[in-house]
Write an enzyme that holds these catalytic residues in place. Structure first.
Site, PDB file in Angstrom:
ATOM      1  N   TRP A   1     -12.375 -34.791  39.239  1.00 52.01           N
ATOM      2  CA  TRP A   1     -13.715 -35.001  39.195  1.00 52.01           C
ATOM      3  C   TRP A   1     -14.333 -35.870  40.366  1.00 52.01           C
ATOM      4  O   TRP A   1     -15.403 -36.030  40.502  1.00 52.01           O
ATOM      5  CB  TRP A   1     -14.379 -35.707  37.827  1.00 52.01           C
ATOM      6  CG  TRP A   1     -13.376 -36.532  37.254  1.00 52.01           C
ATOM      7  CD1 TRP A   1     -12.947 -36.387  36.281  1.00 52.01           C
ATOM      8  CD2 TRP A   1     -13.036 -38.099  37.590  1.00 52.01           C
ATOM      9  NE1 TRP A   1     -12.066 -37.393  35.810  1.00 52.01           N
ATOM     10  CE2 TRP A   1     -12.212 -38.456  36.731  1.00 52.01           C
ATOM     11  CE3 TRP A   1     -13.864 -38.732  38.765  1.00 52.01           C
ATOM     12  CZ2 TRP A   1     -12.094 -39.859  36.842  1.00 52.01           C
ATOM     13  CZ3 TRP A   1     -13.508 -40.230  38.710  1.00 52.01           C
ATOM     14  CH2 TRP A   1     -12.434 -40.839  37.822  1.00 52.01           C
ATOM     15  N   ASN A   2     -13.252 -36.647  41.059  1.00 47.15           N
ATOM     16  CA  ASN A   2     -13.622 -37.867  41.935  1.00 47.15           C
ATOM     17  C   ASN A   2     -14.215 -37.091  43.341  1.00 47.15           C
ATOM     18  O   ASN A   2     -15.097 -37.836  43.826  1.00 47.15           O
ATOM     19  CB  ASN A   2     -12.461 -38.696  42.163  1.00 47.15           C
ATOM     20  CG  ASN A   2     -11.341 -38.221  42.810  1.00 47.15           C
ATOM     21  OD1 ASN A   2     -10.959 -36.923  42.748  1.00 47.15           O
ATOM     22  ND2 ASN A   2     -10.506 -38.932  43.231  1.00 47.15           N
TER      23      ASN A   2
ATOM     24  N   PRO B   1     -12.565 -26.325  38.372  1.00 47.62           N
ATOM     25  CA  PRO B   1     -12.894 -27.578  38.843  1.00 47.62           C
ATOM     26  C   PRO B   1     -12.896 -28.337  37.427  1.00 47.62           C
ATOM     27  O   PRO B   1     -12.824 -27.891  36.713  1.00 47.62           O
ATOM     28  CB  PRO B   1     -14.426 -27.521  39.403  1.00 47.62           C
ATOM     29  CG  PRO B   1     -15.007 -26.248  38.746  1.00 47.62           C
ATOM     30  CD  PRO B   1     -13.680 -25.641  38.436  1.00 47.62           C
TER      31      PRO B   1
ATOM     32  N   SER C   1      -4.156 -36.167  36.969  1.00 46.51           N
ATOM     33  CA  SER C   1      -3.386 -37.370  36.415  1.00 46.51           C
ATOM     34  C   SER C   1      -1.803 -36.893  36.380  1.00 46.51           C
ATOM     35  O   SER C   1      -1.640 -35.557  36.251  1.00 46.51           O
ATOM     36  CB  SER C   1      -3.848 -37.666  34.995  1.00 46.51           C
ATOM     37  OG  SER C   1      -3.799 -36.458  34.306  1.00 46.51           O
TER      38      SER C   1
ATOM     39  N   GLU D   1      -0.504 -33.058  43.105  1.00 45.06           N
ATOM     40  CA  GLU D   1      -0.777 -34.304  43.795  1.00 45.06           C
ATOM     41  C   GLU D   1      -1.563 -35.069  42.521  1.00 45.06           C
ATOM     42  O   GLU D   1      -2.598 -34.956  42.133  1.00 45.06           O
ATOM     43  CB  GLU D   1      -2.276 -33.784  44.984  1.00 45.06           C
ATOM     44  CG  GLU D   1      -1.873 -33.002  45.809  1.00 45.06           C
ATOM     45  CD  GLU D   1      -0.738 -33.791  46.702  1.00 45.06           C
ATOM     46  OE1 GLU D   1      -0.448 -35.000  46.709  1.00 45.06           O
ATOM     47  OE2 GLU D   1      -0.183 -33.013  47.705  1.00 45.06           O
ATOM     48  N   LEU D   2      -0.572 -36.363  42.483  1.00 41.34           N
ATOM     49  CA  LEU D   2      -1.091 -37.115  40.945  1.00 41.34           C
ATOM     50  C   LEU D   2      -1.457 -38.418  41.539  1.00 41.34           C
ATOM     51  O   LEU D   2      -2.126 -38.604  42.377  1.00 41.34           O
ATOM     52  CB  LEU D   2       0.143 -37.091  40.139  1.00 41.34           C
ATOM     53  CG  LEU D   2       0.708 -35.642  40.070  1.00 41.34           C
ATOM     54  CD1 LEU D   2       2.157 -35.619  39.511  1.00 41.34           C
ATOM     55  CD2 LEU D   2      -0.121 -34.744  39.450  1.00 41.34           C
TER      56      LEU D   2
ATOM     57  N   CYS E   1      -7.875 -41.080  44.953  1.00 38.53           N
ATOM     58  CA  CYS E   1      -6.115 -41.182  44.666  1.00 38.53           C
ATOM     59  C   CYS E   1      -5.683 -42.268  45.536  1.00 38.53           C
ATOM     60  O   CYS E   1      -4.712 -43.130  45.034  1.00 38.53           O
ATOM     61  CB  CYS E   1      -5.533 -39.875  44.590  1.00 38.53           C
ATOM     62  SG  CYS E   1      -5.828 -39.203  46.062  1.00 38.53           S
TER      63      CYS E   1
ATOM     64  N   GLU F   1      -2.491 -47.030  36.943  1.00 40.78           N
ATOM     65  CA  GLU F   1      -3.588 -46.510  37.806  1.00 40.78           C
ATOM     66  C   GLU F   1      -4.888 -46.967  37.083  1.00 40.78           C
ATOM     67  O   GLU F   1      -5.208 -46.707  36.110  1.00 40.78           O
ATOM     68  CB  GLU F   1      -3.543 -45.175  38.107  1.00 40.78           C
ATOM     69  CG  GLU F   1      -4.398 -44.784  39.343  1.00 40.78           C
ATOM     70  CD  GLU F   1      -4.470 -43.106  39.574  1.00 40.78           C
ATOM     71  OE1 GLU F   1      -4.511 -42.313  38.669  1.00 40.78           O
ATOM     72  OE2 GLU F   1      -4.365 -42.965  40.596  1.00 40.78           O
TER      73      GLU F   1
HETATM   74  P1  ADP Z   1      -8.630 -36.513  34.980  1.00 42.73           P
HETATM   75  O1  ADP Z   1      -8.756 -35.831  36.448  1.00 42.73           O
HETATM   76  O2  ADP Z   1      -9.691 -37.029  34.210  1.00 42.73           O
HETATM   77  O3  ADP Z   1      -7.661 -37.750  35.173  1.00 42.73           O
HETATM   78  P2  ADP Z   1      -6.711 -34.579  34.433  1.00 42.73           P
HETATM   79  O4  ADP Z   1      -5.456 -35.015  35.249  1.00 42.73           O
HETATM   80  O5  ADP Z   1      -6.406 -34.297  32.897  1.00 42.73           O
HETATM   81  O6  ADP Z   1      -7.830 -35.690  34.225  1.00 42.73           O
HETATM   82  O7  ADP Z   1      -7.632 -33.105  34.828  1.00 42.73           O
HETATM   83  C1  ADP Z   1      -7.460 -32.750  36.140  1.00 42.73           C
HETATM   84  C2  ADP Z   1      -7.905 -31.262  35.856  1.00 42.73           C
HETATM   85  O8  ADP Z   1      -6.975 -30.738  35.175  1.00 42.73           O
HETATM   86  C3  ADP Z   1      -9.080 -30.961  35.218  1.00 42.73           C
HETATM   87  O9  ADP Z   1      -9.735 -29.644  35.865  1.00 42.73           O
HETATM   88  C4  ADP Z   1      -8.560 -30.581  33.784  1.00 42.73           C
HETATM   89  O10 ADP Z   1      -9.373 -29.728  33.166  1.00 42.73           O
HETATM   90  C5  ADP Z   1      -7.340 -29.736  34.144  1.00 42.73           C
HETATM   91  N1  ADP Z   1      -6.669 -29.767  32.950  1.00 42.73           N
HETATM   92  C6  ADP Z   1      -6.476 -30.753  31.901  1.00 42.73           C
HETATM   93  N2  ADP Z   1      -5.289 -30.433  31.142  1.00 42.73           N
HETATM   94  C7  ADP Z   1      -4.799 -29.232  31.601  1.00 42.73           C
HETATM   95  C8  ADP Z   1      -3.698 -28.592  31.172  1.00 42.73           C
HETATM   96  N3  ADP Z   1      -2.977 -28.592  30.139  1.00 42.73           N
HETATM   97  N4  ADP Z   1      -3.477 -27.448  31.945  1.00 42.73           N
HETATM   98  C9  ADP Z   1      -4.097 -26.952  32.887  1.00 42.73           C
HETATM   99  N5  ADP Z   1      -5.197 -27.746  33.500  1.00 42.73           N
HETATM  100  C10 ADP Z   1      -5.487 -28.990  32.757  1.00 42.73           C
END
Ligand code: ADP
Length: 484
Positions: free
Chosen positions: A158-159, A183, A232, A253-254, A287, A384
């Site tokens: 979402w950022n 998204p 994440s 990309e984490l 990030c 983080e």
């Molecule tokens: P944030 O960006 O809040 O840290 P996430 O990394 O969980 O949260 O979410 C990033 C994206 O991954 C969002 O679009 C979310 O809906 C999606 N997402 C969350 N869990 C899963 C999953 N198990 N499989 C696929 N996509 C996911």
């Protein structure tokens, strides 16, 4: 499905109906005010499978028109973004509360990247002719061909609600793949606009946006041929596991915990200003934000004084089109809770907030914060934070700074501040990070020719940027043809 939107099915009432039926709509909020600014549907696994089937039908023609044919469409989308920048920024601000100046970065980034890949795709995807390894092999003409994965799934956070999708959707489309984008459920409206743009220019139906949360994302992973994920580390690991079960490739990309090292010979004004910007831009929800700072002892007091002065000058609030604020609210209450926990835990262990230090306002704001007397037993130095916090630690020398900077499971990016460029480069080469900027922040991101991606828990797979950023969406095909 966001574009076009599908009708949601209402569950039949009856004995098996759960007390809380699953949400069929997700409300989108402005986090500064709590106001509902829109809503999107929750697409089911069935809808996702249908969307992928439809993309598979259209992809071969998209591949067949070649890089030159695709260039036309990508440049039309670039024009559309440039023509609609103000409206896109309005939508983006409504779902993020970013200041106007920051909201304009997303469309401009997307337009720039479209130009970069539209114009270079032909060159980057050209066949390679490797040299034969032996005289015997010379009887064949050897060719490496780059053929796209039919459907690429892109899942984004979402950022940066427009730039994040653009970053991955554009090279995948340029490579000849069809793209299914999901998204973040926190900020889906900008991505829906991007799909609207693609439809408005009349482009082939090879780009679809679906909306929903984790379950919809999981359905994307279960149907596409390649997954590109930004988000994440915990979710990335789940996606990697699901991709492994299907034997499909992925790129992640984490998170990051990016260090800044300020050496005693640095221009302290520049370092303080740059680090304030690097740590607090987008309320720290980047990030590659500066997440922790190490300063050599002789300049520690001066640096901390100047940094705190800069941070105190920042204006926080809901900006609209006024260009009068530097920071908006955090994305949501969950993010605000993480930032609050990191700061409170640090203070409980003896850290001091020189400015800021708490949640504020009616929305999910958090005051821009400088923390001192911190160490690596505190979560603010190891996990983080993704918020407007700058924890600063005094170090004896360069060696201690490098050792502490490398004391992290993450390795996304880092910055080094010094008056000696050669020293900066030498220190950079000792850091375990996918990118290091000397005397600057974020430079690598805006130079598309560079590979962008993290080490360790910050990511895996081929990176964005340059020829590889396009070829990663392709399967390599080896061709041998007789010379005679
Ligand atoms: P944030 O960006 O809040 O840290 P996430 O990394 O969980 O949260 O979410 C990033 C994206 O991954 C969002 O679009 C979310 O809906 C999606 N997402 C969350 N869990 C899963 C999953 N198990 N499989 C696929 N996509 C996911």
């Amino acid at each position: 499905m966001a574009a076009p939107r599908r009708a949601a099915q209402t569950p039949e009432p009856g004995p098996s109906t759960p007390a809380e039926p699953p949400a069929l709509e997700i409300a989108v909020h402005n986090p500064a005010t709590g106001e509902v600014v829109g809503s999107v549907g929750v697409d089911s696994a069935h809808t996702v499978a249908d969307a992928v089937r439809e993309l598979r039908r259209h992809q071969p023609a998209w591949e067949a028109i070649g890089a030159q044919g695709r260039k036309e469409w990508l440049l039309k989308l670039q024009d559309w973004i440039l023509d609609n920048t103000d409206r896109l920024a309005d939508v983006l601000q409504s779902e993020t509360s970013k200041p106007r100046a920051d909201a304009l970065i997303d469309p401009s980034y997307a337009a720039d990247l479209l130009g970069y890949y539209a114009r270079r795709a032909e060159k980057f995807l050209a066949d390679d002719h490797p040299s034969p390894h032996s005289p015997l092999a010379r009887v064949k003409r050897l060719t490496t061909v780059y053929r796209p994965y039919p459907v690429v799934g892109v899942i984004t956070p979402w950022n940066f609600p427009l730039a994040m999708p653009a970053m991955d959707v554009i090279p995948a489309l340029a490579a000849g793949a069809a793209v299914l984008l999901k998204p973040s459920e926190v900020t889906p409206l900008s991505a829906v606009e991007l799909a609207r743009g693609w439809a408005e220019i009349g482009a082939p139906r090879v780009f679809t946006v679906i909306t929903g949360a984790a379950e919809t994302g999981a359905a994307v992973v279960n149907n596409v041929d390649f997954v590109q994920f930004t988000g994440s580390t915990a979710t990335g690991r789940r996606i990697a596991t699901a991709c492994a079960a299907r034997l499909i490739p992925y790129s992640l990309e984490l998170g990051g915990k990016d260090p800044a090292i300020v050496l005693a010979d640095a221009d302290i004004d520049r370092a303080a200003y740059g680090i304030a910007f690097g740590g607090l831009f987008n309320a720290g929800q980047v990030c590659v934000s500066v997440e922790r700072v190490y300063v050599e002892a002789p300049v520690y007091e001066e640096f901390v004084g100047k940094l705190t002065a800069h941070v105190r000058e920042l204006r926080q609030g809901l900006d609209g089109r006024r260009f009068e604020h530097d920071l908006g609210a955090l994305a949501n209450a969950a993010q605000q809770a993480i930032v609050t926990r990191h700061v409170e835990e640090a203070i409980a262990k003896g850290a001091k907030a020189l400015t800021g230090g708490q949640a504020t306002g009616v929305g999910t704001f958090f005051e821009p914060t400088v923390l001192v007397d911190v160490d690596h037993t505190m979560t603010c130095m190891t996990e983080e934070t993704f918020g407007p916090t700058l924890p600063v630690m005094k170090v004896a020398d360069e060696a201690e700074a490098v050792a502490l900077a490398n004391d992290s499971e993450y390795g996304l990016s880092a910055t080094v501040w010094t008056g000696d460029k050669a020293r900066g480069e030498r220190v950079a080469r000792q850091l375990n990070a996918g990118a290091v900027n000397v005397n600057d922040v974020f430079s690598n991101i805006f130079n598309f020719a560079l590979p962008m991606g993290g080490w360790g828990q910050s990511g895996i797979g081929t990176r964005l940027g340059g020829p590889e950023g396009l070829r990663k969406y392709c399967r390599k095909q080896a061709l041998t043809v007789p010379m005679l």
